[in-house]
Structure formats: C-alpha cells, structure tokens
Design a protein around this motif. Sequence first.
Motif, PDB file in Angstrom:
ATOM      1  N   ILE B 504       0.856  -1.184   0.000  1.00 52.79           N
ATOM      2  CA  ILE B 504       0.000   0.000   0.000  1.00 52.79           C
ATOM      3  C   ILE B 504       0.891   1.232   0.000  1.00 52.79           C
ATOM      4  CG2 ILE B 504      -1.832   1.248   1.190  1.00 52.79           C
ATOM      5  CD1 ILE B 504      -2.554  -1.378   2.547  1.00 52.79           C
ATOM      6  N   ASP B 505       0.630   2.054  -0.983  1.00 52.43           N
ATOM      7  CA  ASP B 505       1.396   3.295  -1.066  1.00 52.43           C
ATOM      8  C   ASP B 505       0.747   4.327  -0.142  1.00 52.43           C
ATOM      9  OD1 ASP B 505       3.065   5.283  -1.684  1.00 52.43           O
ATOM     10  OD2 ASP B 505       2.454   5.482  -3.799  1.00 52.43           O
ATOM     11  N   GLU B 506       1.292   4.414   1.099  1.00 52.20           N
ATOM     12  CA  GLU B 506       0.673   5.288   2.095  1.00 52.20           C
ATOM     13  C   GLU B 506       0.756   6.751   1.691  1.00 52.20           C
ATOM     14  OE1 GLU B 506      -0.863   4.433   4.886  1.00 52.20           O
ATOM     15  OE2 GLU B 506      -0.365   2.315   5.118  1.00 52.20           O
ATOM     16  N   SER B 507       1.771   7.083   0.852  1.00 56.63           N
ATOM     17  CA  SER B 507       1.959   8.495   0.502  1.00 56.63           C
ATOM     18  C   SER B 507       1.041   8.931  -0.638  1.00 56.63           C
ATOM     19  CB  SER B 507       3.427   8.721   0.105  1.00 56.63           C
ATOM     20  OG  SER B 507       3.723   7.883  -1.002  1.00 56.63           O
ATOM     21  N   ASP B 508       0.337   7.920  -1.252  1.00 55.03           N
ATOM     22  CA  ASP B 508      -0.536   8.254  -2.379  1.00 55.03           C
ATOM     23  C   ASP B 508      -1.710   9.103  -1.891  1.00 55.03           C
ATOM     24  OD1 ASP B 508      -2.027   8.427  -4.620  1.00 55.03           O
ATOM     25  OD2 ASP B 508      -2.124   6.267  -5.016  1.00 55.03           O
ATOM     26  N   SER B 509      -1.692  10.380  -2.255  1.00 53.47           N
ATOM     27  CA  SER B 509      -2.704  11.295  -1.722  1.00 53.47           C
ATOM     28  C   SER B 509      -4.037  11.134  -2.441  1.00 53.47           C
ATOM     29  CB  SER B 509      -2.213  12.745  -1.843  1.00 53.47           C
ATOM     30  OG  SER B 509      -1.875  12.980  -3.205  1.00 53.47           O
ATOM     31  N   SER B 510      -4.050  10.404  -3.569  1.00 50.06           N
ATOM     32  CA  SER B 510      -5.320  10.234  -4.290  1.00 50.06           C
ATOM     33  C   SER B 510      -6.262   9.289  -3.559  1.00 50.06           C
ATOM     34  CB  SER B 510      -5.055   9.720  -5.711  1.00 50.06           C
ATOM     35  OG  SER B 510      -4.574   8.393  -5.643  1.00 50.06           O
ATOM     36  N   LEU B 511      -5.708   8.504  -2.603  1.00 54.96           N
ATOM     37  CA  LEU B 511      -6.556   7.568  -1.869  1.00 54.96           C
ATOM     38  C   LEU B 511      -7.277   8.294  -0.740  1.00 54.96           C
ATOM     39  CD1 LEU B 511      -4.252   4.446  -1.527  1.00 54.96           C
ATOM     40  CD2 LEU B 511      -6.308   4.621  -2.893  1.00 54.96           C
ATOM     41  N   GLN B 515     -10.828   4.496   1.289  1.00 53.80           N
ATOM     42  CA  GLN B 515     -10.125   3.590   0.367  1.00 53.80           C
ATOM     43  C   GLN B 515      -8.886   3.006   1.022  1.00 53.80           C
ATOM     44  OE1 GLN B 515      -9.904   6.460  -2.800  1.00 53.80           O
ATOM     45  NE2 GLN B 515     -10.915   5.041  -4.217  1.00 53.80           N
ATOM     46  N   LEU B 516      -8.211   3.867   1.802  1.00 52.32           N
ATOM     47  CA  LEU B 516      -6.986   3.435   2.467  1.00 52.32           C
ATOM     48  C   LEU B 516      -7.294   2.351   3.496  1.00 52.32           C
ATOM     49  CD1 LEU B 516      -4.099   4.382   2.072  1.00 52.32           C
ATOM     50  CD2 LEU B 516      -4.332   5.771   4.128  1.00 52.32           C
TER      51      LEU B 516
END
Lengths: 291, 572
Positions: B504-511, B515-516
């Motif tokens: 899981i890309d925790e830094s992905d701000s689009s989530l 969703q996270l």
Amino acid sequence: MRLLNRSAGRLSRHRRGPIAGLVVLLLGLLLTGGLYAAFSPAQADTAAEQEELVKEGRELFLVGCAFCHGQNGEGVLTQGGSQYGPALTDVGAAAVDFQVGTGRMPMAQPGAQAPRKEVVYNERETAALAAYVATLGTGPAIPDEELYSTEGMEEDELNELVSRGGQIFLANCTACHNFEGSGGAMPRGGYAPKIRGVDAKHIYEAMLTGPQSMDTFSDGNIPPEDKKAVIAYLEMLDEQPGYAGFSFGGLGPVSEGIIAWLVGLGVPVAFAVWIAAHTTRSSKKKDEAQA
Amino acid sequence: MTVGDMSKVATTNGTEPATPSKGSKRAGAVANWADERLGLGTAMKKNLRKVFPDHWSFMLGEVALWSFVVLLLTGVFLTLWFDPSMAEVEYNGSYDPLRGVHMSAAFASTVDISFDVRGGLLMRQMHHWAAMIFIASMMIHLLRVYLTGAFRKPREINWLIGCMLLLLGTIEGFTGYSLPDDLLSGTGVRAADGFMKATPVIGTYMSFFLFGGEFPGDSIIPRFYAMHILLIPGLLLALIAAHMLLLVYHKHTQWPGPGRTEKNVVGFPMLPVYMAKAGGFFFIVFGVTALMGGLFSINNVWKLGPYDPSKVTAGSQPDWYMGWPDGLLRVIPAWETHLWGHTVSWNVMLPILVAPPLLLVILMLLPFLEAWITGDKREHHLLQRPRNAPTRTGIMAGLMTFYGLAWAAGGNDIIAIKMDLSINQITYFMRGALFIGPVIAFFIARRWCVSLQRHDEEKLLHGYESGVLVRSPDGGYAEKHLPLPEGKAYTLTARDNDPEIDEIDESDSSLSGRQLRKARLRQRLQKLYFADNVQKPTAEELQESAEHAEHELHELETQIANGPNKHGPAEH
C-alpha cells in the motif's frame, strides 16, 4: 403361558373347521380358567391364604425394598429433602406388579430412570409383594385378564377396536412413545421406553398407575375399553408385516436421513469411483506405459 | 446415428473420409432426413466430440441430475393418483386400522397409493428416497466444487446457480414432504406457520395469506401442490439447463497433470465414451433408488395417521436437509422481548429466519470474497488440491462443522435415547460447540493442509520413502529415499505460487481515508489467507535435489554391491 400360546398357534391352522370356534372357546376357557385358579394367588380362596401371602410379601419387602422405600413403605427422604425412594402407601398392587414384573424394581443403581431389565422375583414372589403393598393403603389392583385380553374377539369387532385404539394411541401416547411405540426422549436423561412387545397386562398397568414420569391415565380419563383398544392397536403393530421394507427402528426421519446418506449417496459414489477408474484404455499396463 | 458408425470414424487417422459400413443405410437415411430439416449435424458435430475429463468427483453432480430424473419420472406417476384436497373424507380403503377414520382427501389418496395402487408404495418410496439423495448429492457436489477451487473465474455465476438449485431443492423437498398431510408433515407445516408468525409486524399477515386464513384452513395442500409439481420443478429445470449449458460453455475443469494445461481439456469424447458412462450411471442411480424404494421403508404415513392439530409424535423431525435449522431451533435459549404488548420471538427468528438466509448468503459470497482477498482475476481451469488452499479448506471445514453440529442438534432426542444421554446436556454442549467447534475445525484443517503441503515439498526435494533400509557400518538403520517419477513430480508442481502481498502506497494522496482503510483491511486478510502456505520449490532447488538423489542412489548401489546382503536394489 408361552407354551400355551405356542400350542394355540399350532391349532390355529384348524381355525376354519366347523367346530373350531367352539373347541377353541372351550379349551381357552378351561385352560386359562384352570391355570389362573391354580397359579394366581391374588384370587386366593381363603383369607388365610391371603394372609400368608401378605406375610410372605412383608418378608421379601424388608429384604429387597425397605432400604429405599422404608420399612413400612413410608418412603425415605434424602438429606437434601428429595425422595430417595417414594412412599408406597397408596400405589396399589398394580404398580408393584408392573414395576417388579418388568424388572424395573428393584433398581440396580440410582439414576435418571429405572430401566427395564431382567426380572428378579418369580411370579409367586411378585404376587406376594403386590399383596403386601396393597395392604399399605388404597390403589388399583392387578387388572383382570378380561380387561386387556383381545383373545376370542370377532374379526370385525377387533378391527373396529384397533382402529379406535389407533386414534386414542396417537392422541395420548405418541407424543412421548413415538408413533410406532419406539420410544422417545424425556428431559434430564429420562426417556419414554419402547412399548412394543410388552405384555398387555403391563401396558394396562402402566396406563393405570403412571410409572416414573408417565402420566396416570385413570379409568375416568381413558375408560377400560379404551385402554383395551390401545393394547389391541399395539398388538396389531406387532403383528403387522413391514409393508414398506426395513424400518430402521421406526424412529422417523433421523434414521431415514442416515440411510439416505450412507446407502443412497454412498452406493452411487462408490459406483462413480468404479466408473471413473475404468477408462476406455484396454489395459492398466498400457496406461502406465503411456504415462 | 449408430455406435457402429462412430467407431468407424474413431479408428481411422487416414486422409480418406470414413464410409458408412454395410447395413446402416437406413439409419443414415433417417439421420440425413433429420439433419436436412433440423440442422442437427452442425449442432452435434461439435458437441458429440466434446471432451470431458475423468475423475470420480466429477460425477457427484451427476448423481443429483439423475436422481432429479428419477424424481420427475416417479413424481408424474404419483400425480395420477394423488388428490391434493383437504376435503374431509372417511377412509374405506384396504388398510384396516384406519378404516372409518376421518381424514383429508390428500391423506386418503396417499394411503390409497400405498395400499391400493399397483406399485404405488414403491413409487412413493422411490420418490422420497430420490429426493433425499437429490439434495445430499447437490451438497457433496458443492463441497467438491468449493474444495477444488472449481468456483473460480469464470465459473462464479454457475456457483450462484448451484446455490439457487440447493435452495429450491430444499423448498421443493419441504413442500413435497408436506403433501401427504400426515401427522409428521402436518406438524412440520404447523412449525412453518409458527416461523412465519415469528416475523415481526407482517408475520401474521404472511401466515394468513399463505394458509388462506387461520391454520390449517383448507388451501395449504392445494397451494403446496401447485408449487411442488409446477412452479419449483419448472424453475429447477430451467436452472439445471442453465447450469449445464454453462458447464459446456466453460468446459469442464480438470486436475493438473502431464499434458494438461489451462487451455486444454484432456479426457474422452462425449460419444461414445461419456454417453455410455453417464447413461450407465443413470441406470445405477435409478437402480439404487428402486432398490431402496423396494427394501427400505420411508415415511410410513399409515402408522402416523392423518394430521390432527391435537396430536404429535415423539421423534418429529423434518427430512434431513431441514434438520440443521431445526437443530438451531432446538438449542437456542428461550429469548423473547416484549414490546408494547407484542412479543418478539428471538428464539424462533434467529435460528429460522436469520441463520439459514445468512448462511446461504455467505455461501453465495464465498467465490467473490476469495477473489477480492487474493486479488486473483485470472481464469482457472485447472483444479487445486484442497491442501494447496489451506485457508479455503479451513473455511469450509468450519462451515461444515457448524452445519454438522446444528444438524446433530436436530436429532438430539434420538441421540439421547440411543446413546443414553441427557437431552439437556446435549443442548448445553451444542450451545457452546456451535461457536467453538467451527473455529477449532478451521485451525485443524488449515494446519493439516499446510502439513500436507510440507509433505509434498519433502517428496519433491527428498524423494519418496523407498522401503529400503540400509544399515550403516556403525549399526544405525536409515530408510533410503528415491526421487519421484517425473509425471508425479510434474503433477505436484503444476500449481501457482501465492502472489506477492499487495503493497500500500501510504503516501498516495489520491486515496481517500475510506479507500486506504479498505486497502489495509484487504492487505491484512491477504496476509492471513496466505500465511504459512508452502510455496513450490524452484527449478534450481529441484535440479539440486535431483543431483543429490542420483549421488545417493549411486552410493546405495555401491553399498549393496559391497555389503553382505547382495540381493541388489529393490525395483520400483
């Protein structure tokens, strides 16, 4: 009695003979009447004989029953206040004849229920115990044979009795004893026993006295002729052939379900294994060579 | 088309077209006549050569199909004499002990079928036994499909259809069980009436609607009859057709093995091989039901007598497939809530109105839940052994344990009298076991699978136990292992390794937060799902182990040649 029944069975092949009815009637009357008079101490002629019987019963009672029921049948309480052995002051001779005559008493060990087991006392001793307990108070006497015996009844009359008995049986007995009399469960490890193949007299006495957790079906509830009808229905069930095949204890859908899974599904699956194991290849050797 | 023609086709690989053998001109003419009008040739050309793989477990669904055919045949026979009416009649048939008894026309005609219609009792009993087998075989077919992973893409819809078949089969069974209007089935209908009435607010309305008034009324038998012989069989037939069309469209799954891939099916053609096998199997299933119908009694209605609400019998149980909700009903404590003069019967609602639909929904969701957790979107035509999906196998073991315990609870009275137990103690035991048992079963089955996987790995890397014992110069004994035959080794390794756990890309701000959280939950489940699974050995590991085995075998041969025992190595 068993020998008597067996010889009656042999005679039955002459039952269509012109005087058969008369002969059977006479023989039946002579034999049952004679034997009854000879062996049934309840019908003891004299008061002295009766007194002797009661005395004998008292002796037996003190040895075999008094430990739980008290020396005068007054019952014994446990320290917790519950019944160790109930009072026998008003149970009557019929209750004793049932409990002792089916081997339920004397109990081998305390438990949820006294099971039917091998009879300990012989007929004379049972009669003596019954005579003694009858003197302790009131209570039903041992029923006369004419109350429960269906012997010598006309076929039409018997059929009608059986059909009526079936309805009485289904209304009053099946809830605990199951629709074929195969027995059923009661709370806390108790059970309504299987009542097939039980002596007519004992069935009659059970209805009359309500042993253990069974209700008492007094003559006001179910009159004697209705009791006889129930007995006739049960006898019919015993004699009826298994029209439909093996019945697996007559316990209803549970045993049927077990058979459906074990046989109904087991056999086709076994065949499936067999079919799948036989391919069209001509021999196992060739099969392995290819693999 | 005769079998003779087909054998002609099958035995030649030559370039010459097959010629019909002598004497089949008439058959050929008939086939041609039909082909020109119906276009059968084109349709059958492909399907007659359709290939099916061979395995006994693939025939479990066939038991269901064939017992359904038996049900149709015997059921049609029974409709000819059964009178679905609750009108009161006086019985005057040939079964003496019921003569003169008042009963419904439905019950009277059932007794007539049993005693006065030639072959009627046989047909009745065959019909009943076949119904029991029908549902039982659907269930073991379901277990096979689940435990081998045959429900995976592209077969999820067929899984759902199968679940519907199971549900409809159960309802069909219950309506059929109720038709004779005997003491046992009447008690069952009364119970069903009670279940409906336990529904809050609309319960009584539902009951009055179904029974056409207060129980028992005089409509329930005719209504069940219409459902039993028309509505539900129609739906069953349609769904069975859909089930089998999808089977043909998807092609049958197969076990992995040499030459078997995700893109082919290895087996035998429909004609003549499967026509013979499946056709023969029909006669076996028919024969089994006929023997059971003839030899084993089932539902002796004449002993039960007509239904009468004032009567009941000990050992009142539904047929086996309704046993598990009955079991839940038997063990649940007497929970009730009283609200403003109304009673909410949790003790009936939970086991009957909540638990069975819930379990059905869980069953239907299983393929989708697994696909979501594993993230597997590929098509699968090769089956998995149950051990190679330990969590899946564990889940089914848990569900089966729950089902089995509830089922046993449904027979608590029979268990009590046959095993000298107290019905109360059985009930208390079940109350705990129903919750603890499935969990224990899950962990045992899952762990068992992992052990079997480890065993497979050991066989691949260290060979199988040869049975050859070797004594070392020091006097110690050891069993020599020999490498697996190549075919077997292939079969064991023809499976996929588990996928990598999702990062899981925790830094992905689009989530979004939701969703996270979902992604994290999925990752956690994924870890649990694949934890402890054994991955198959790599090619290098296998190569290394093969070399090692060769070396060891050589050593063994030398030892035997030089040792005191000169019998030589055992053959395999």
